[in-house]
Structure formats: structure tokens, C-alpha cells
Write an enzyme that holds these catalytic residues in place. Structure first.
Site, PDB file in Angstrom:
ATOM      1  N   HIS A   1      40.249  43.620  23.628  1.00  0.00           N
ATOM      2  CA  HIS A   1      41.460  43.724  24.717  1.00  0.00           C
ATOM      3  C   HIS A   1      42.251  44.966  23.837  1.00  0.00           C
ATOM      4  O   HIS A   1      43.110  44.442  22.926  1.00  0.00           O
ATOM      5  CB  HIS A   1      42.056  42.391  24.601  1.00  0.00           C
ATOM      6  CG  HIS A   1      43.234  42.277  25.367  1.00  0.00           C
ATOM      7  ND1 HIS A   1      43.968  43.252  26.280  1.00  0.00           N
ATOM      8  CD2 HIS A   1      43.966  41.349  26.335  1.00  0.00           C
ATOM      9  CE1 HIS A   1      44.744  43.096  27.350  1.00  0.00           C
ATOM     10  NE2 HIS A   1      44.715  41.625  27.406  1.00  0.00           N
TER      11      HIS A   1
ATOM     12  N   HIS B   1      47.860  46.529  27.450  1.00  0.00           N
ATOM     13  CA  HIS B   1      48.814  45.553  27.936  1.00  0.00           C
ATOM     14  C   HIS B   1      50.029  45.072  26.921  1.00  0.00           C
ATOM     15  O   HIS B   1      50.533  44.171  27.045  1.00  0.00           O
ATOM     16  CB  HIS B   1      48.320  44.343  28.837  1.00  0.00           C
ATOM     17  CG  HIS B   1      47.475  44.738  29.780  1.00  0.00           C
ATOM     18  ND1 HIS B   1      46.691  43.759  30.513  1.00  0.00           N
ATOM     19  CD2 HIS B   1      47.500  45.776  30.811  1.00  0.00           C
ATOM     20  CE1 HIS B   1      46.016  44.325  31.528  1.00  0.00           C
ATOM     21  NE2 HIS B   1      46.598  45.392  31.748  1.00  0.00           N
TER      22      HIS B   1
ATOM     23  N   TYR C   1      49.403  44.137  23.745  1.00  0.00           N
ATOM     24  CA  TYR C   1      49.451  43.295  22.791  1.00  0.00           C
ATOM     25  C   TYR C   1      48.946  43.843  21.603  1.00  0.00           C
ATOM     26  O   TYR C   1      48.982  45.146  21.422  1.00  0.00           O
ATOM     27  CB  TYR C   1      47.859  42.292  23.579  1.00  0.00           C
ATOM     28  CG  TYR C   1      48.537  41.625  24.432  1.00  0.00           C
ATOM     29  CD1 TYR C   1      49.435  40.674  24.276  1.00  0.00           C
ATOM     30  CD2 TYR C   1      47.872  42.096  25.896  1.00  0.00           C
ATOM     31  CE1 TYR C   1      49.865  40.218  25.397  1.00  0.00           C
ATOM     32  CE2 TYR C   1      48.408  41.379  26.894  1.00  0.00           C
ATOM     33  CZ  TYR C   1      49.583  40.145  26.590  1.00  0.00           C
ATOM     34  OH  TYR C   1      50.039  39.496  27.762  1.00  0.00           O
TER      35      TYR C   1
HETATM   36  C1  FMN Z   1      46.699  35.307  36.512  1.00  0.00           C
HETATM   37  C2  FMN Z   1      46.557  36.618  35.785  1.00  0.00           C
HETATM   38  C3  FMN Z   1      46.192  36.693  34.389  1.00  0.00           C
HETATM   39  C4  FMN Z   1      45.642  37.891  33.655  1.00  0.00           C
HETATM   40  N1  FMN Z   1      45.169  37.809  32.373  1.00  0.00           N
HETATM   41  C5  FMN Z   1      44.671  38.770  31.821  1.00  0.00           C
HETATM   42  C6  FMN Z   1      43.905  38.566  30.550  1.00  0.00           C
HETATM   43  O1  FMN Z   1      43.600  37.649  30.315  1.00  0.00           O
HETATM   44  N2  FMN Z   1      43.565  39.997  30.050  1.00  0.00           N
HETATM   45  C7  FMN Z   1      43.708  41.093  30.799  1.00  0.00           C
HETATM   46  O2  FMN Z   1      43.391  42.195  30.264  1.00  0.00           O
HETATM   47  N3  FMN Z   1      44.298  41.305  31.910  1.00  0.00           N
HETATM   48  C8  FMN Z   1      44.804  40.207  32.468  1.00  0.00           C
HETATM   49  N4  FMN Z   1      45.366  40.238  33.709  1.00  0.00           N
HETATM   50  C9  FMN Z   1      45.485  41.589  34.592  1.00  0.00           C
HETATM   51  C10 FMN Z   1      44.074  41.730  35.508  1.00  0.00           C
HETATM   52  O3  FMN Z   1      42.883  41.503  34.679  1.00  0.00           O
HETATM   53  C11 FMN Z   1      43.990  42.966  36.393  1.00  0.00           C
HETATM   54  O4  FMN Z   1      44.058  44.038  35.298  1.00  0.00           O
HETATM   55  C12 FMN Z   1      45.383  42.868  37.027  1.00  0.00           C
HETATM   56  O5  FMN Z   1      45.444  41.563  37.900  1.00  0.00           O
HETATM   57  C13 FMN Z   1      45.337  43.956  38.372  1.00  0.00           C
HETATM   58  O6  FMN Z   1      44.144  43.809  38.968  1.00  0.00           O
HETATM   59  P1  FMN Z   1      44.353  43.304  40.481  1.00  0.00           P
HETATM   60  O7  FMN Z   1      45.181  44.309  41.147  1.00  0.00           O
HETATM   61  O8  FMN Z   1      42.833  43.381  40.888  1.00  0.00           O
HETATM   62  O9  FMN Z   1      44.813  41.694  40.400  1.00  0.00           O
HETATM   63  C14 FMN Z   1      45.827  39.114  34.507  1.00  0.00           C
HETATM   64  C15 FMN Z   1      46.310  39.137  35.780  1.00  0.00           C
HETATM   65  C16 FMN Z   1      46.761  38.106  36.364  1.00  0.00           C
HETATM   66  C17 FMN Z   1      47.248  38.023  37.784  1.00  0.00           C
END
Ligand code: FMN
Length: 392
Positions: free
Chosen positions: A176, A179, A181
């Protein structure tokens, strides 16, 4: 008879030594349901529902050590108990014929003293605190800047977590590096004010991430390692004055490892154009520069996903929110059937059991009301509407 048109997202793709039957990837999604940082049996149902033969799933962000936590009830992979708890979950996914990568993370300063062993300060590249969010009231604690000689210990935590992931049965790990981190706190110049060899120049700021990558590749082999990066995203006060140079530098580092499985990048923030949300499609230079499989994520739907695969902009597309609400997303894309709407209120609820909605009970005999089935009855109705006669 009209010949069926191939759907780009549903064509096969070779990813390292693995053969995928389609390109619809489950994005990593934190669900905050791993009590005391131990993955729970309900996760086996949650993940296996989203698993398909030849599909790729990426597990939610999973802590590499006791200092890696910043959210309630997120899983870890640093103790034997956690490794053992992951095993049946990974098995359940493998029984469906899918590949499963574990996203390993350290939150760094995106934490509070309450999450840290003995109430210590969270660790980071910096001792600069994230600006408190007036709207949500969220205040992350003031971090402690890691000393130079402590950094190899954190690199080693990542290395051990990757080894543990393999022991748990995962096909590989996703580092990871996105974002805001810990890895990004080092990489981006808004959050790295160090004066040692881990700060200053782009090369220095990326040194920690590169050491993590190198250590993991050395430990489990490049053919089991992917990474997630988000050079354009400015989450958690983490942004860079030259995201393009940062992304390119990191891609060059990945290319040094023959067979490095994938580079997973998150799109820049979406823009509203002509009243419609548009994906910026800002990742092309990185896609062109990277030697392995390229995964794009962030705001994609069926139409945009097919378009970017057909155009060669990405090999695979990761779906977050709509995959959460539609466990059979690849099938729905195949049938072009309607999608369930996601429900923000249950994204991070710690209890996987929610009261059933009225409509869920109609014709839903025998179904559990567990939240990890996310809209299951609704989903069954949509599938039947589309003439597809299989229910789980
Ligand atoms: C409930 C939730 C939890 C997420 N947890 C993570 C995570 O653990 N690691 C990560 O890299 N991104 C995380 N994300 C970001 C998603 O992986 C993704 O990049 C983001 O939702 C945008 O994609 P989408 O438009 O298809 O939802 C999270 C997003 C949501 C909504």
C-alpha cells in the site's frame, strides 16, 4: 444469429505467472470488521462471494505491525494468530478459483495515540500533524518522526508481513503505497521534511518505499508482488509538487525487478465536465512506462472500464464501491444488468449484521440478513430479471 461481441473487461489476461479469465478486479476495501485486528470467519463469505474462476481479488489494507493501525478493527498479518485466521478466508477464495493478493500497509501518522501500543505517538516521516478536519471533527495525533536508524525496522516489518501473507496462502501482496499512509508520507514533499537520506530529493523521499519493495521482492520473489500508488491524490495532507515525476520515478524502480506483477494506480480526483463526473484518465504516461500489468482504479463503471481496456490504457480495472454492493459484478457486466446502489452507511460498520430491509424479506426465505451479503436478495432479483437463473 448475431455473433456475441467480446466484452473487453471479460477477456483473459496473463498477469505474471497467473492466468486471469477476466479483468474486473476487487479493489482493496477496508471494512473494519476484524476484531482485535484478527480477520473473522465472516470474511470468508464476504470475499468468496466476490470471487470468480480466474478473477483477482485484493484484500483490504492489512497492518504489518502493532504500530500500523489507525482505524477500528482492521486486520493485521504480523502475528501467528492473524496468519492462521487468514488461512480459511484465503482457502474459501481459492476454492472459487480466484487469485487473492493481500494489501499490506502501515498508516503512519493517520492514527491516534489510542491505536498505538502503550498510547505512544504514531510514527511518520515527519512530526507534522495532519490538519484537523473541521467538518468531521477528526483529529489525528501529533506523530513522531522516525529516526534514521529505526527505518530498517519498519522495512523489516513489511518484509515479514509479506512472508506471513504467503504462509497464509495468499498468491501475493500489494504494497500500500497510496492515499497518504506511511509510504506516501515519505514519498510526497508536503509531508516529508526530513534532512537525512530519506528526505529532500525525489530519490531520497522514495528511498523508504524502494527499500520496502526491494526487501519484499527479495523475500517472496517479484512474481508475487504488486503495489498501489496514487501520485495525484492529496488525501490526508499528502500531496506532491510534481506528481508526474514521482509516479515516473516509482515506475522506473518497479521496472528494475523483472516480473514485478503489477502496478495499481488510483486516478486523480474526478472532475465535473458538462455536469457529469469524468474520470481524468491521467495515468497513461505511467501505463506506458511500466513493464508489467497495469491496473487503473477510481470511479470506473462498466462503460469506462471497457473503454480503457479496449484502448490499452489499462490491463485491468479495479472496482471498489460497486463491487462492494454487487458481489457478482463480473456476471452483471457480462449481462449488462442493473447494479445495486452502494450504501455508504454500511461501508465501515463494525457489526456485519444489519437489520433486514422490508423488501429483503419478500421472497428471501432462507437468506440471512448479514451485511456481508451486501444486498443479496436485491441482487437475486436483478439477476432473475436479467434471465440469469443461478443463485449462489
Ligand atoms: C469502504 C472503502 C474502503 C476502502 N479501503 C481501502 C483500502 O483498504 N485500501 C486502499 O488502497 N483503498 C481503499 N479504498 C479505496 C478503494 O480501493 C477505491 O480506490 C475507491 O473506492 C475508488 O474506486 P471506486 O470508484 O471503484 O469505488 C476504500 C474505499 C472504500 C469505499
Amino acid at each position: 444469429m448475431v455473433a456475441k461481441e467480446a466484452i473487453p473487461l471479460l477477456t483473459p489476461h496473463r498477469i505474471g505467472r497467473f492466468e486471469l479469465s477476466h479483468r474486473v478486479v476487487l479493489a482493496p476495501l477496508t471494512r473494519c470488521r476484524s476484531y482485535a485486528n484478527v480477520p473473522q470467519p465472516h470474511a470468508a463469505a464476504y470475499y468468496s462471494q466476490r470471487a470468480t474462476k480466474g478473477g483477482l481479488l485484493i484484500a483490504e489494507a492489512t497492518g504489518v505491525s502493532a504500530t500500523a493501525q489507525g482505524y477500528p478493527e482492521t486486520p493485521g498479518i504480523w502475528t501467528q494468530q492473524q496468519v492462521d485466521a487468514w488461512k480459511p478466508i484465503v482457502d474459501a477464495v481459492h476454492r472459487k478459483g480466484a487469485l487473492f493478493f493481500c494489501q499490506i500497509w502501515h498508516v503512519g501518522r493517520v492514527s491516534t495515540n489510542d491505536f498505538q501500543p502503550d498510547g505512544q505517538a504514531p510514527i511518520s516521516s515527519t512530526d507534522k500533524q495532519i490538519t484537523p478536519d473541521a467538518e468531521s471533527g477528526m483529529v489525528y495525533s501529533k506523530p513522531r518522526q522516525l529516526q534514521t536508524d529505526e527505518i530498517p525496522l519498519i522495512v523489516d516489518d513489511f518484509r515479514r508481513a509479506a512472508r506471513n501473507a504467503v504462509e497464509a496462502g495468499f498468491d501475493g501482496v500489494e504494497i500500500h503505497g497510496a492515499h497518504g499512509y506511511l509510504l506516501e508520507q515519505f514519498m510526497k514533499d508536503s509531508s516529508n521534511d526530513r534532512t537525512d537520506e530519506y528526505g529532500g530529493s525525489l530519490e531520497n523521499r522514495c528511498r523508504f518505499a524502494v527499500e520496502v519493495i526491494d526487501a519484499i521482492v527479495h523475500e517472496i520473489g517479484a512474481d508475487r508482488v504488486g503495489i498501489r500508488l496514487s501520485p495525484f491524490v492529496d488525501y490526508m495532507d499528502c500531496f506532491d509538487s510534481d506528481p508526474h515525476a514521482l509516479g515516473m520515478y516509482m515506475v522506473q524502480q518497479l521496472n528494475k525487478h523483472q516480473g514485478f506483477v503489477y502496478c495499481h494506480m488510483v486516478e486523480p480526483r474526478m472532475a465535473i465536465v458538462d455536469g457529469r463526473r469524468q474520470i481524468p484518465h491521467g495515468l497513461l504516461p505511467f501505463r506506458k512506462a511500466f513493464n508489467g500489468t497495469f491496473i487503473a482504479a477510481g470511479g470506473y463503471d462498466r462503460e469506462e472500464g471497457n473503454k480503457v481496456v479496449a484502448d490499452g490504457y489499462a490491463d485491468l480495472v479495479a472496482y471498489g464501491r460497486i463491487f462492494l454492493a454487487n458481489p457478482d459484478l463480473p456476471k452483471r457486466f457480462e449481462l449488462d444488468s442493473p447494479l445495486n446502489k452502494y450504501d455508504r452507511n454500511t461501508f465501515y460498520t463494525q457489526d456485519p449484521v444489519v437489520p433486514p430491509f422490508g423488501s429483503y424479506l419478500i421472497g428471501g426465505g432462507g437468506f440471512s440478513c448479514y451485511n456481508f451479503y451486501e444486498h443479496v436478495v436485491d441482487e437475486r432479483m436483478c439477476i432473475l430479471d436479467a434471465g440469469y437463473n443461478h443463485i449462489f
